[in-house]
Design an enzyme around this catalytic site. Structure first.
Site, PDB file in Angstrom:
ATOM      1  N   TYR A   1      -7.428  31.117  49.500  1.00 47.29           N
ATOM      2  CA  TYR A   1      -6.465  31.700  50.434  1.00 47.29           C
ATOM      3  C   TYR A   1      -5.349  32.364  49.647  1.00 47.29           C
ATOM      4  O   TYR A   1      -4.843  31.801  48.677  1.00 47.29           O
ATOM      5  CB  TYR A   1      -5.893  30.600  51.337  1.00 47.29           C
TER       6      TYR A   1
ATOM      7  N   ASP B   1      -3.985  34.388  41.438  1.00 43.29           N
ATOM      8  CA  ASP B   1      -3.043  33.953  42.467  1.00 43.29           C
ATOM      9  C   ASP B   1      -2.562  32.552  42.078  1.00 43.29           C
ATOM     10  O   ASP B   1      -3.245  31.558  42.329  1.00 43.29           O
ATOM     11  CB  ASP B   1      -3.718  33.943  43.843  1.00 43.29           C
TER      12      ASP B   1
ATOM     13  N   LYS C   1       6.328  29.680  45.835  1.00 48.15           N
ATOM     14  CA  LYS C   1       6.597  28.239  45.928  1.00 48.15           C
ATOM     15  C   LYS C   1       7.613  27.742  44.878  1.00 48.15           C
ATOM     16  O   LYS C   1       8.814  27.861  45.063  1.00 48.15           O
ATOM     17  CB  LYS C   1       5.281  27.478  45.855  1.00 48.15           C
TER      18      LYS C   1
HETATM   19  P1  KE4 Z   1       3.008  32.107  51.685  1.00 46.05           P
HETATM   20  O1  KE4 Z   1       2.922  33.468  52.357  1.00 46.05           O
HETATM   21  O2  KE4 Z   1       2.644  30.989  52.642  1.00 46.05           O
HETATM   22  O3  KE4 Z   1       4.354  31.867  50.992  1.00 46.05           O
HETATM   23  O4  KE4 Z   1       1.940  32.052  50.509  1.00 46.05           O
HETATM   24  C1  KE4 Z   1       0.605  32.333  50.796  1.00 46.05           C
HETATM   25  C2  KE4 Z   1      -0.268  31.723  49.706  1.00 46.05           C
HETATM   26  C3  KE4 Z   1      -0.795  32.537  48.739  1.00 46.05           C
HETATM   27  N1  KE4 Z   1      -1.560  32.042  47.739  1.00 46.05           N
HETATM   28  C4  KE4 Z   1      -1.838  30.716  47.670  1.00 46.05           C
HETATM   29  C5  KE4 Z   1      -2.700  30.201  46.556  1.00 46.05           C
HETATM   30  C6  KE4 Z   1      -1.316  29.830  48.637  1.00 46.05           C
HETATM   31  O5  KE4 Z   1      -1.607  28.504  48.560  1.00 46.05           O
HETATM   32  C7  KE4 Z   1      -0.521  30.333  49.679  1.00 46.05           C
HETATM   33  C8  KE4 Z   1       0.042  29.442  50.776  1.00 46.05           C
HETATM   34  N2  KE4 Z   1      -0.333  28.072  50.736  1.00 46.05           N
HETATM   35  C9  KE4 Z   1      -0.342  27.372  51.996  1.00 46.05           C
HETATM   36  C10 KE4 Z   1      -0.827  25.955  51.751  1.00 46.05           C
HETATM   37  N3  KE4 Z   1      -2.155  25.899  51.299  1.00 46.05           N
HETATM   38  C11 KE4 Z   1       1.008  27.383  52.659  1.00 46.05           C
HETATM   39  C12 KE4 Z   1       1.131  26.454  53.837  1.00 46.05           C
HETATM   40  C13 KE4 Z   1       1.138  27.190  55.148  1.00 46.05           C
HETATM   41  O6  KE4 Z   1       0.351  28.153  55.315  1.00 46.05           O
HETATM   42  O7  KE4 Z   1       1.947  26.763  56.021  1.00 46.05           O
END
Ligand code: KE4
Length: 430
Positions: free
Chosen positions: A143, A238, A266
């Site tokens: 993701y 990523d 993060k």
């Molecule tokens: P954000 O847009 O949520 O800040 O980041 C997206 C993203 C991109 N790349 C990786 C590897 C990620 O894990 C994420 C977001 N992670 C999720 C948890 N697996 C965020 C939690 C959520 O969606 O509420």
């Protein structure tokens, strides 16, 4: 135990779709009502009913130094006194960009944005702009946020032309995303034999954390590096989740692979809204206003996020931080596995410094999405709630990794393992 959370959730559902501002928080992956958090400190969350939990979500990764760390809070209070946002350059943006460059050798320039999604989306646009190619390759189970080109799964047919995973994603756009199985380098080679001259980039989580925690098999990342270089495609790591979590130089330092573009988020914001994409100047200088690949953001490089990220990176840069975090993660993983086995439950625990994943399966290992999907989801759901009522807050989804912070103590780990021993017995053996 959860009365106020339940009433708050009812109220939230009146004004917010699904009662949450991000789907995984709704507990649909585990059932039941989400708990509403009142405050947090160190390794602990306290919910609105006054229940305290040992937290293994850590806001999905940012809180590697623990919640409300004095150094982070002090930096934020000092910046707050000066103002929250100016829409103009500030020295703290330079300081954080310089810190990222100092900590990840392959990076010479950094562009800050406000989320991991925005960072990954921009990295894809940069790769397409540089190579003048349209296709990208991603991996089933990985993701990268919710940009249209990345909400795509493997279609039918031999070469996996993408199909949307969400309404609203244009089919024609999804077709440009080729999706293959994580840890299957032969599939990547096949896709490049067919489309190599059209592929702008491969984007990958160097350690997958969005199909729970799945580690790269030896040769997988090395193979991606070799194949993309040979075809003039860019390799995008990523590291939104793994950045500054699994190693002081991130996953690329752990595995000694230098991608072309790195996506971060993060931890570099310490819990405030942040994302970044970064790499060598020869790539990053293609970004506006220096170059012609457009990207912008009102709150990009927000000073509060910058000082929070800087304070967090200072904390993880202290000597011994990662050695201690890795040791504590291993202690937790080993203890959980032993507790499961003692209860007659088949469990696989994948782990790396700062993150781990539990899989209820009789398989000896879990290394790809198809294997993750075959694991016991219902058993995980029962385990989640058995742990929650014992004061341990796991990720509310069988497809999410767990996170250990520098604030977790040996006593927290021991309490977690003891709670798990009871929980495993409660859910019963296979
Ligand atoms: P954000 O847009 O949520 O800040 O980041 C997206 C993203 C991109 N790349 C990786 C590897 C990620 O894990 C994420 C977001 N992670 C999720 C948890 N697996 C965020 C939690 C959520 O969606 O509420």
């Amino acid at each position: 135990m959860f009365e106020l959370s339940k009433s708050h959730f009812t109220a939230a559902c009146r004004y917010i779709p699904g009662g949450v501002n991000s789907p995984v928080r709704a507990f649909n992956g585990v059932g039941g009502t989400p708990i509403f958090i009142d405050h947090a400190h160190g390794a602990y969350l306290i919910d609105v009913d006054g229940n305290r939990y040992i937290d293994y979500v850590g806001s999905w990764g940012p809180m590697i130094a623990g919640h409300s760390h004095p150094s982070v809070m002090s930096a934020l209070h000092a910046q707050l006194a000066k103002g929250v946002s100016f829409g103009a350059p500030t020295v703290v943006e330079t300081a954080l960009a310089a810190k990222v460059c100092a900590l990840i050798p392959g990076i010479e320039k950094v562009r800050m944005v406000s989320s991991g999604t925005e960072a990954a989306m921009s990295a894809i646009r940069l790769a397409r702009g540089i190579t003048k190619r349209d296709r990208i390759v991603k991996f089933e189970g990985c993701y990268h946020g919710h940009a249209d080109s990345l909400l795509v799964k493997a279609g039918s047919g031999a070469l996996t032309l993408g199909i949307p995973t969400s309404p609203g994603v244009p089919v024609e756009l999804a077709k440009l995303t080729l999706t293959v199985e994580y840890n299957e380098i032969d599939q990547v080679a096949q896709v490049f034999r067919e489309f190599g001259s059209e592929i702008a980039a491969v984007i990958v989580e160097p350690i997958a954390g969005n199909m729970n925690c799945v580690l790269p098999v030896p040769g997988f990342l090395e193979g991606l590096r070799e194949i993309t270089a040979r075809h003039g495609s860019l390799l995008i790591f990523d590291e939104v989740m793994t950045g500054f979590r699994v190693h002081r130089h991130s996953a690329q330092g752990l595995y000694n692979i230098t991608p072309d573009i790195t996506v971060l988020g993060k931890i570099i914001g310490g819990g405030l809204p942040v994302g970044a994409f970064a790499g060598p100047a020869r790539f990053m200088d293609a970004i506006a206003p220096l170059g012609s690949v457009y990207q912008a953001g009102t709150l990009s490089g927000n000073p509060l996020a910058m000082v929070s990220g800087l304070a967090t990176l200072e904390l993880v840069s202290r000597p011994g931080f990662y050695d201690e975090l890795a040791a504590r993660t291993t202690e937790l993983a080993s203890g959980l596995l032993a507790a499961a086995n003692a209860a007659g439950i088949a469990l696989v625990v994948n782990h790396v410094c700062g993150m781990l994943g539990l899989f209820f399966t009789t398989s000896p290992r879990v290394m790809r999405f198809s294997e993750v999907s075959a694991c016991g989801i219902k058993r995980f759901q029962r385990f989640f709630h058995a742990m929650l009522k014992r004061g341990v807050y796991l990720a509310p989804s069988a497809f999410e990794a767990g996170f250990v912070s520098g604030a977790h103590t040996d006593a927290d780990v021991e309490r977690t393992i003891a709670a798990a021993a009871e929980a495993f017995h409660e859910i019963g053996s296979d």
